[in-house]
Motif scaffolding. Structure first.
Motif, PDB file in Angstrom:
ATOM      1  N   THR A   7       0.834  -1.207   0.000  1.00  0.00           N
ATOM      2  CA  THR A   7       0.000   0.000   0.000  1.00  0.00           C
ATOM      3  C   THR A   7       0.865   1.252   0.000  1.00  0.00           C
ATOM      4  O   THR A   7       0.474   2.283  -0.528  1.00  0.00           O
TER       5      THR A   7
ATOM      6  N   VAL B 119      -8.049  -8.947  -4.506  1.00  0.00           N
ATOM      7  CA  VAL B 119      -9.132  -8.013  -4.186  1.00  0.00           C
ATOM      8  C   VAL B 119      -8.417  -6.800  -3.595  1.00  0.00           C
ATOM      9  O   VAL B 119      -8.073  -6.788  -2.411  1.00  0.00           O
TER      10      VAL B 119
ATOM     11  N   ARG C 248      -7.323  -2.888  -2.587  1.00  0.00           N
ATOM     12  CA  ARG C 248      -7.734  -1.546  -2.162  1.00  0.00           C
ATOM     13  C   ARG C 248      -6.915  -0.537  -2.959  1.00  0.00           C
ATOM     14  O   ARG C 248      -5.688  -0.638  -3.050  1.00  0.00           O
ATOM     15  N   CYS C 249      -7.598   0.452  -3.531  1.00  0.00           N
ATOM     16  CA  CYS C 249      -6.948   1.461  -4.367  1.00  0.00           C
ATOM     17  C   CYS C 249      -7.354   2.850  -3.901  1.00  0.00           C
ATOM     18  O   CYS C 249      -8.392   3.014  -3.252  1.00  0.00           O
TER      19      CYS C 249
ATOM     20  N   GLU D 105     -11.178   5.975  -1.711  1.00  0.00           N
ATOM     21  CA  GLU D 105     -10.647   4.617  -1.583  1.00  0.00           C
ATOM     22  C   GLU D 105     -11.714   3.663  -2.119  1.00  0.00           C
ATOM     23  O   GLU D 105     -12.897   3.821  -1.846  1.00  0.00           O
TER      24      GLU D 105
ATOM     25  N   THR E 114     -12.381  -0.510  -4.214  1.00  0.00           N
ATOM     26  CA  THR E 114     -11.909  -1.896  -4.331  1.00  0.00           C
ATOM     27  C   THR E 114     -12.034  -2.364  -5.766  1.00  0.00           C
ATOM     28  O   THR E 114     -13.048  -2.111  -6.416  1.00  0.00           O
ATOM     29  N   GLN E 115     -10.995  -3.044  -6.239  1.00  0.00           N
ATOM     30  CA  GLN E 115     -11.093  -3.626  -7.573  1.00  0.00           C
ATOM     31  C   GLN E 115     -10.611  -5.077  -7.566  1.00  0.00           C
ATOM     32  O   GLN E 115      -9.782  -5.464  -6.740  1.00  0.00           O
TER      33      GLN E 115
ATOM     34  N   ASP F  80     -16.976  -2.113  -6.472  1.00  0.00           N
ATOM     35  CA  ASP F  80     -18.039  -1.278  -5.895  1.00  0.00           C
ATOM     36  C   ASP F  80     -19.087  -0.932  -6.949  1.00  0.00           C
ATOM     37  O   ASP F  80     -20.290  -1.036  -6.718  1.00  0.00           O
TER      38      ASP F  80
END
Length: 601
Positions: A170, A217, A219-220, A233, A235-236, A542
Motif C-alpha cells: 500500500t 481483491v 484496495r486502491c 478509496e 476496491t477492484q 463497488d
C-alpha cells in the motif's frame, strides 16, 4: 447457529418447528400495546408473544417497555399462529414464539432515524450513524450479496483456473500520469510515499517474476473529487496473466462473471458483444454506451449534403465535419417545450453545440426552422434515415465529428431520463447489457495543452500490433490494446495488453509523454530481464455490485464509505494532528488566514 448461544435465527422458524423450545437474540423492530413484539436479526423477523399471566409479569414488563432497537435474548416455545392471523408476507409468518424468559442485553437510546428502508433520511445523517444504517435490510442484503460474489470470484480464479492471490504494498512511490495520488509522509525529510491508485506496476513485476497468473481483491486510492460512482478509496478485482492476448482476457472475465453472477438476478449470456471506440462514439456519443435502449446517433450528412443551409455546408467543410441526429420516440407526447429547451441549453453549456429540433406531425409533414430550406426529396430522405414516426422529435447537430457525437450522446441519456420520468418504459431495470469497447486511441491530447499527449489508459499499454510502426512516426494515430467492459452505460472494468519491451516503454515515457522515466527505472529495468508478454484487467467491484443491486450510488454497497466530499462523517476524518505529532515527519502546517483566526477563537 454454529459457535453461538442462540438455538435459531429470527428468520428460520417455520411450522415444522412448532412445539420446540428456542432461544433467539435480536433487535426490537416493533412492539404493539404490550401484546407482542417483532424481533429482528440479520436473517429475518420473528413475532414474539408477550405473556399476559401473573406468573410472567416480570417478562411482560420487560418486553413491553424495551425501547425500539434494544438487543434482547428471548427464550420460549414455537407455536402456530391462530387461524386467520398468519402473515404470508413474512417467511416466519405461520408461527410465533410464546416468550417464557427474556433479558435486555443492551437498551437503545432515542434513535436519530428509524431503521426502515422506506423512511427517508439524509445521506449525511446515514453516514454519521453508519452503524445504525447498516441494520437496514437493503444495506444488509447488498453487503451479503457482495460477499457471495467475491467468494465465487475467488473460487473461479484460484480453484478452477490456477490464479495466485497476492497482496501488494500500500505504501509505494508516485506514478507518472493518471489520477492524483495521496501522499504519506515518511521520517526521512522531504520524502513521501504514495498510496497506489492501482497495483499496476506490482502485478506486471509479478509476471516478470514468473507467477504466471495473479489476482487480488485490491484496495486502491485516488485523491480526486467524490462523485456518485467514485470514492477516494475503492476496491477492484485486479488480474494479470502471462502469455495472453486480448481475446483470452475477455473470455476469462466473461467466465468469471457468469460463474459469480447472483442467481436471483437471472443469467447472463456470453460472449459479450463488442464494438470499437470509434463505433461507440459515432453511434452513442460515448465510450461507455448504454445499449439497453435505441435512439442511436444517425449520420444524416448525405441526406442534407445537397441543401443550401449555411450551417450545414459550413459543418461539412470541416475535415471531420458531419451532420448527426437522434430521434426521440413519442417526444411530442412525453416531452414539454421546457424539456426541449433544457436539452438544447445543456448541449450549449456543456459542449458549445447548437441543436435544431424537427417534429414529425400526424399529417406526415415536418415542423422545424429547417423545413423551408428542404425540398420534398430531402425531407423524405431525412424521415427515412431516422425512421421517424408520428410525434417523434429529432435533435440535430452539425459540426466537428467528436463534438457533435459527444453532445448528442449526452442528450440521448438526458432524453431517456425525461421520457422515463414522464412514464415511458425505455430501459428495463432488470436487464444487464454487457459490452466490450476496444481499439481505443493509445494517446489523447491533454485538455489543458492539446499540443501535448497523455495516455488514454495508462503509460504501460501496448500499441495495437497493426499500428506499432506509427508509434515512432505519428503517435496520435496509434490504436491501443486497451479494452473496457461496460455494463448498462457504466464502465465496470478496464485493462490492456502491456508493453513488455524496455526500449518501447522508455520511448513512450520519454519521447511521447515527455515524462521522467527515472521514476519508473525499477520497472523498465525489470523488463530487460526476460519479461514475458502479459496483460490484465481490473474490475471495479463497488460499481459492479451497485449496478447488480440497482443502488443509486456505490456508497450504498460499501460498509463504511466516504461522503460526497471524501470525508468520514462518522469518525470525523480527516482530522487535525498536533505539531508534536508532525515533528518526526519534518512537516509544518501553513494555515490559511481565516483558519488561523478560527483556531484562535
Amino acid at each position: 447457529n454454529s459457535f453461538v448461544t442462540r438455538t435459531n435465527t429470527c428468520g428460520e422458524l417455520r411450522s415444522a418447528h412448532a412445539g420446540q423450545k428456542v432461544t433467539l437474540y435480536g433487535w426490537v423492530q416493533y412492539q404493539r400495546q404490550g401484546l407482542f413484539l417483532v424481533l429482528r436479526d440479520f436473517q429475518g423477523l420473528t413475532q414474539v408473544i408477550i405473556p399476559q399471566d401473573e406468573a410472567h409479569s416480570h417478562v411482560k414488563e420487560l418486553l413491553s417497555n424495551a425501547p425500539l432497537e434494544s438487543v434482547l435474548r428471548v427464550t420460549g416455545t414455537v407455536s402456530p399462529r391462530p387461524l386467520g392471523q398468519e402473515n404470508p408476507k413474512m417467511p416466519t409468518g405461520d408461527i410465533e414464539v410464546k416468550a417464557e424468559t427474556a433479558e435486555i442485553l443492551n437498551s437503545c437510546k432515542k434513535l436519530p432515524f428509524e431503521i426502515k428502508d422506506f423512511i427517508k433520511k439524509s445521506e449525511a445523517l446515514r453516514m454519521q450513524y453508519r452503524y445504525l444504517d447498516l441494520r437496514s435490510p437493503r444495506l444488509q442484503s447488498s453487503l451479503r450479496l457482495r460477499s457471495r460474489v467475491v467468494m465465487r470470484m475467488r473460487e473461479y480464479l484460484c480453484n478452477l483456473h490456477g490464479f495466485v492471490d497476492v497482496e501488494t504494498p500500500t505504501l509505494f512511490k508516485r506514478t507518472p500520469g493518471g489520477a492524483k495520488e495521496f501522499l504519506v509522509p515518511s521520517r526521512e525529510a522531504g520524502k513521501f510515499y504514495s498510496l497506489p491508485q492501482s497495483p499496476q506496476q506490482f502485478k506486471q513485476l509479478l509476471m516478470v517474476g514468473g507467477l504466471d497468473r495473479y489476482f487480488q481483491v485490491a484496495r486502491c486510492y485516488r485523491d480526486e473529487g467524490s462523485r456518485p460512482d467514485r470514492q477516494p478509496e475503492f476496491t477492484q478485482i485486479d488480474i494479470e496473466m502471462s502469455f495472453v492476448d486480448q481475446a483470452g482476457i475477455q473470455r476469462l472475465i466473461e467466465g468469471l462473471l457468469q460463474h459469480s453472477w447472483p442467481e436471483e438476478r437471472g443469467s447472463i449470456m456470453t460472449p459479450f458483444p463488442s464494438m470499437t471506440y470509434e463505433e461507440a462514439l459515432a453511434e452513442y456519443g460515448t465510450d461507455k454506451p448504454d445499449t439497453r435502449f435505441g435512439m442511436k446517433i444517425v449520420d444524416i450528412s448525405d441526406a442534407l449534403r445537397g441543401s443550401n443551409i449555411d450551417f450545414v455546408q459550413n459543418a461539412l467543410s470541416y475535415p471531420r465535419g458531419s451532420i448527426r441526429a437522434i430521434c426521440i420516440p413519442q417526444g411530442v407526447r412525453y416531452l414539454t417545450n421546457k424539456d426541449l429547451e433544457s436539452l438544447k441549453e445543456s448541449a450549449k453549456s456543456q459542449f458549445n453545440q447548437d441543436i435544431m429540433e424537427i417534429i414529425l406531425r400526424p399529417d406526415g409533414s415536418l415542423k422545424s426552422l429547417l423545413t423551408k430550406f428542404l425540398g420534398e426529396k430531402e425531407k423524405s430522405e431525412l424521415i427515412q434515415a431516422l425512421n421517424m414516426q408520428e410525434d417523434d422529435v429529432v435533435l440535430l447537430a452539425a459540426g466537428e465529428h467528436k463534438q457533435v457525437c459527444s453532445a448528442l450522446g449526452a442528450l440521448r441519456l438526458l432524453s431517456a431520463n425525461l421520457l422515463e420520468a414522464a412514464g415511458l418504459a425505455l430501459r428495463d431495470p432488470t436487464a444487464f447489457h454487457f459490452l466490450w469497447v476496444v481499439d481505443f486511441p493509445l494517446f489523447l491530447p491533454k485538455a489543458e495543452n492539446p499540443t501535448e499527449l497523455e495516455s488514454a489508459h495508462h503509460p504501460f499499454t501496448a500499441p495495437h500490433p497493426s499500428d506499432a510502426s506509427l508509434l515512432y512516426s505519428d503517435p496520435t494515430k496509434v490504436r491501443s490494446q486497451h479494452y473496457d467492459l461496460v455494463l448498462n452505460g457504466s464502465e465496470v472494468g478496464g485493462g490492456s495488453i502491456r508493453i513488455h519491451s524496455a526500449e518501447q516503454q522508455r520511448f513512450v515515457l520519454e519521447k511521447v509523454l515527455k515524462e521522467d522515466s527515472e521514476v519508473l527505472s525499477h520497472l523498465i529495468e525489470a523488463l530487460e530481464f526476460g519479461a514475458p508478454p502479459h496483460g490484465g484487467i481490473a474490475l471495479g467491484l463497488d460499481r459492479l455490485i451497485s449496478l447488480i443491486v440497482d443502488a443509486p450510488s456505490i456508497r450504498d454497497v460499501i460498509a463504511f464509505p466516504k461522503s460526497f466530499r471524501g470525508r468520514d462523517l462518522m469518525g470525523n476524518a480527516p482530522d487535525y494532528v498536533t505539531p508534536e505529532e508532525l515533528e518526526p515527519y519534518h512537516i509544518q502546517v501553513s494555515w490559511p488566514l481565516e483558519e488561523k483566526e478560527a483556531k484562535k477563537n
